[in-house]
Design a protein around this motif. Structure first.
Motif, PDB file in Angstrom:
ATOM      1  N   SER A  67       0.809  -1.223   0.000  1.00  0.00           N
ATOM      2  CA  SER A  67       0.000   0.000   0.000  1.00  0.00           C
ATOM      3  C   SER A  67       0.845   1.277   0.000  1.00  0.00           C
ATOM      4  N   LEU A  68       2.127   1.160   0.302  1.00  0.00           N
ATOM      5  CA  LEU A  68       2.975   2.342   0.395  1.00  0.00           C
ATOM      6  C   LEU A  68       3.279   2.909  -0.991  1.00  0.00           C
ATOM      7  N   THR A  69       3.285   4.216  -1.085  1.00  0.00           N
ATOM      8  CA  THR A  69       3.662   4.881  -2.335  1.00  0.00           C
ATOM      9  C   THR A  69       5.188   4.885  -2.460  1.00  0.00           C
ATOM     10  N   PRO A  70       5.699   5.112  -3.665  1.00  0.00           N
ATOM     11  CA  PRO A  70       7.161   5.229  -3.816  1.00  0.00           C
ATOM     12  C   PRO A  70       7.765   6.279  -2.888  1.00  0.00           C
ATOM     13  N   ALA A  71       7.070   7.397  -2.697  1.00  0.00           N
ATOM     14  CA  ALA A  71       7.592   8.442  -1.809  1.00  0.00           C
ATOM     15  C   ALA A  71       7.661   7.948  -0.367  1.00  0.00           C
ATOM     16  N   GLN A  72       6.648   7.200   0.064  1.00  0.00           N
ATOM     17  CA  GLN A  72       6.662   6.646   1.412  1.00  0.00           C
ATOM     18  C   GLN A  72       7.777   5.619   1.559  1.00  0.00           C
ATOM     19  N   LYS A  73       7.907   4.745   0.566  1.00  0.00           N
ATOM     20  CA  LYS A  73       8.944   3.713   0.634  1.00  0.00           C
ATOM     21  C   LYS A  73      10.334   4.324   0.728  1.00  0.00           C
ATOM     22  N   SER A  74      10.541   5.450   0.094  1.00  0.00           N
ATOM     23  CA  SER A  74      11.856   6.084   0.135  1.00  0.00           C
ATOM     24  C   SER A  74      12.228   6.552   1.535  1.00  0.00           C
ATOM     25  N   LYS A  75      11.220   6.726   2.408  1.00  0.00           N
ATOM     26  CA  LYS A  75      11.468   7.206   3.768  1.00  0.00           C
ATOM     27  C   LYS A  75      11.546   6.093   4.803  1.00  0.00           C
ATOM     28  N   VAL A  76      10.821   4.979   4.587  1.00  0.00           N
ATOM     29  CA  VAL A  76      10.715   3.972   5.653  1.00  0.00           C
ATOM     30  C   VAL A  76      11.110   2.564   5.228  1.00  0.00           C
ATOM     31  N   CYS A  77      11.467   2.361   3.965  1.00  0.00           N
ATOM     32  CA  CYS A  77      11.849   1.030   3.488  1.00  0.00           C
ATOM     33  C   CYS A  77      13.331   0.997   3.116  1.00  0.00           C
ATOM     34  N   PHE A  78      13.970  -0.140   3.419  1.00  0.00           N
ATOM     35  CA  PHE A  78      15.409  -0.261   3.232  1.00  0.00           C
ATOM     36  C   PHE A  78      15.748  -1.625   2.647  1.00  0.00           C
ATOM     37  N   ASP A  79      16.922  -1.705   2.033  1.00  0.00           N
ATOM     38  CA  ASP A  79      17.425  -2.995   1.603  1.00  0.00           C
ATOM     39  C   ASP A  79      17.649  -3.882   2.827  1.00  0.00           C
ATOM     40  N   TRP A  80      17.633  -5.180   2.615  1.00  0.00           N
ATOM     41  CA  TRP A  80      17.789  -6.143   3.698  1.00  0.00           C
ATOM     42  C   TRP A  80      19.062  -5.902   4.507  1.00  0.00           C
ATOM     43  N   ASP A  81      20.158  -5.618   3.846  1.00  0.00           N
ATOM     44  CA  ASP A  81      21.445  -5.457   4.533  1.00  0.00           C
ATOM     45  C   ASP A  81      21.864  -3.997   4.682  1.00  0.00           C
ATOM     46  N   HIS A  82      20.887  -3.095   4.746  1.00  0.00           N
ATOM     47  CA  HIS A  82      21.191  -1.674   4.913  1.00  0.00           C
ATOM     48  C   HIS A  82      21.936  -1.426   6.223  1.00  0.00           C
ATOM     49  N   LYS A  83      22.996  -0.632   6.155  1.00  0.00           N
ATOM     50  CA  LYS A  83      23.809  -0.340   7.336  1.00  0.00           C
ATOM     51  C   LYS A  83      23.743   1.136   7.690  1.00  0.00           C
ATOM     52  N   SER A  84      23.705   1.404   8.989  1.00  0.00           N
ATOM     53  CA  SER A  84      23.862   2.757   9.504  1.00  0.00           C
ATOM     54  C   SER A  84      25.315   2.908   9.953  1.00  0.00           C
ATOM     55  N   LYS A  85      25.640   4.029  10.562  1.00  0.00           N
ATOM     56  CA  LYS A  85      27.005   4.254  11.024  1.00  0.00           C
ATOM     57  C   LYS A  85      27.447   3.198  12.036  1.00  0.00           C
ATOM     58  N   SER A  86      26.497   2.678  12.803  1.00  0.00           N
ATOM     59  CA  SER A  86      26.841   1.728  13.870  1.00  0.00           C
ATOM     60  C   SER A  86      26.741   0.267  13.447  1.00  0.00           C
ATOM     61  N   GLY A  87      26.295   0.001  12.218  1.00  0.00           N
ATOM     62  CA  GLY A  87      26.223  -1.385  11.771  1.00  0.00           C
ATOM     63  C   GLY A  87      24.899  -1.697  11.097  1.00  0.00           C
ATOM     64  N   LEU A  88      24.568  -2.979  11.029  1.00  0.00           N
ATOM     65  CA  LEU A  88      23.359  -3.443  10.358  1.00  0.00           C
ATOM     66  C   LEU A  88      22.123  -2.866  11.056  1.00  0.00           C
ATOM     67  N   LEU A  89      21.390  -2.036  10.342  1.00  0.00           N
ATOM     68  CA  LEU A  89      20.306  -1.283  10.977  1.00  0.00           C
ATOM     69  C   LEU A  89      19.189  -2.178  11.486  1.00  0.00           C
ATOM     70  N   ARG A  90      18.884  -3.259  10.786  1.00  0.00           N
ATOM     71  CA  ARG A  90      17.772  -4.119  11.203  1.00  0.00           C
ATOM     72  C   ARG A  90      18.104  -4.934  12.449  1.00  0.00           C
ATOM     73  N   GLN A  91      19.348  -4.902  12.918  1.00  0.00           N
ATOM     74  CA  GLN A  91      19.708  -5.600  14.149  1.00  0.00           C
ATOM     75  C   GLN A  91      20.111  -4.627  15.252  1.00  0.00           C
ATOM     76  N   LYS A  92      19.799  -3.366  15.063  1.00  0.00           N
ATOM     77  CA  LYS A  92      20.163  -2.346  16.052  1.00  0.00           C
ATOM     78  C   LYS A  92      19.135  -2.302  17.182  1.00  0.00           C
ATOM     79  N   ILE A  93      19.607  -1.991  18.368  1.00  0.00           N
ATOM     80  CA  ILE A  93      18.716  -1.882  19.524  1.00  0.00           C
ATOM     81  C   ILE A  93      19.143  -0.718  20.395  1.00  0.00           C
ATOM     82  N   GLN A  94      18.195   0.100  20.820  1.00  0.00           N
ATOM     83  CA  GLN A  94      18.417   1.190  21.768  1.00  0.00           C
ATOM     84  C   GLN A  94      17.220   1.289  22.697  1.00  0.00           C
TER      85      GLN A  94
END
Length: 351
Positions: A67-94
């Motif tokens: 249901s998400l539009t391309p504009a929405q996906k660009s803000k909240v959807c990521f590749d499976w192995d997307h990394k932030s500065k601290s590492g794999l974003l999907r395995q991050k915890i705070q």
């Protein structure tokens, strides 16, 4: 369009500052029954005193993604192995963060999408706990969705996807078993500051305090030698929930060294820890524990530091095994860090 002022705890005010309780729980009515995406059988959970039947969140994540539009996906959807500065974003915890900027109740999402997100979120929990979860969110964030955000990794409906929802005292995930080895889809976090940032010794109104009381019941039935092994002066940094390189680095009293009745109490502690979560997640955690050799291979620690009121009801305690960490920090209020796997080599990212 309303956005969260930052995408991580680095951009938010420090958590020791009082969080404004400036929002009220949104009123959601019977119009949900007519949702073209959910249908009458998928009413949002927790809206009445009677626990609602919930749908497994994974199929709903696929509906949301489509249901998400391309504009929405660009803000909240990521590749499976997307990394932030601290590492794999999907395995991050705070403890206090937002994985993306748009809040789920903002007009970034349309009404149908908001309803789907709410159903997905409450699908992570046992229906008997929906009321408690709503209370925690009301106290900590001004109500469900007011300060929570989501991210989707990979492509829902394939063998690689993950949904993550974050906010103050909240990180939950679902992934349809995409994340290898990890229970809950990865590390999770829950907490509560019920009446104030600095809670009283009996933690009035805290929906998770019963877990600590249950663990302290075990301490009370330990003998002197066992208490000496279990009680440690200083608690570790709460976010240090990565698995130890070897079992001899784990401190505390080993469950295998407990008596039969003490072991039974420990099983009750584990059951209470798992009680808030959906049945499939409970089963996955138990399967991971069995793989590492059972609860006997875990150790129980209580910490003298952070004993609110000096009443020897230990506010900070930890259950830890080769690939299992459940760290309960009850001072100044409740933070709980959870990392469970069937493989001690599994890596996560914490900050």
């Amino acid at each position: 369009m309303q956005f969260n002022p930052g995408s991580s705890a680095d951009n938010k005010s420090p958590e020791f500052l009082q969080i404004s309780r400036r929002h009220f729980v949104r009123t959601m009515g019977a119009a949900l029954a007519g949702s073209p995406l959910l249908g009458a059988e998928h009413l949002l959970a927790g809206q009445s005193d009677t626990p609602a039947k919930t749908t497994a969140p994974e199929p709903l994540v696929k509906k949301l993604y489509e249901s998400l539009t391309p504009a929405q996906k660009s803000k909240v959807c990521f590749d499976w192995d997307h990394k932030s500065k601290s590492g794999l974003l999907r395995q991050k915890i705070q403890a206090n963060w937002n994985i993306t900027k748009p809040y789920v109740t903002s007009d970034f999402y349309n009404k149908d999408q908001q309803e789907l997100i709410e159903a997905i979120f409450f699908g992570h929990f046992d229906p008997s706990w929906h009321k408690n979860i709503r209370q925690q969110l009301l106290d900590d964030q001004g109500g469900y969705g007011e300060e929570q955000s989501i991210a989707i990794f990979g492509t829902p409906g394939t063998d690689q996807f993950q949904f993550v929802m974050t906010g103050r005292h909240t990180t939950v995930r679902c992934d349809g078993d995409s994340a290898e080895h990890l229970a809950f889809g990865g590390p999770i976090f829950y907490g509560h500051a019920a009446e104030d940032f600095n809670e009283k010794p009996d933690h009035p109104g805290n929906v998770f305090w019963q877990q600590a009381l249950k663990a302290n019941q075990v301490y009370k039935i330990l003998d002197g030698k066992q208490r000496k092994q279990a009680l440690i002066p200083q608690a570790p940094q709460e976010s240090r929930v990565q698995f130890k390189k070897s079992a001899d680095q784990i401190t505390g009293l080993q469950i295998a060294d407990m008596t039969k009745d003490q072991k039974q109490e420990m099983q009750s502690v584990l059951s209470l820890l798992l009680e808030p979560f959906r049945t499939s997640d409970q089963q996955e955690v138990r399967k991971c524990i069995d793989t590492q050799g059972g609860l006997d291979q875990c150790r129980l620690s209580f910490y003298q530091s952070g004993d609110i009121g000096n009443d020897e009801t230990w506010d900070i305690w930890r259950l830890e095994g080769p690939s299992f960490v459940w760290h309960y920090r009850g001072a100044p209020h409740v933070h709980v860090w959870v990392n469970v796997s069937d493989d001690p080599k599994t890596k996560i990212t914490t900050t």
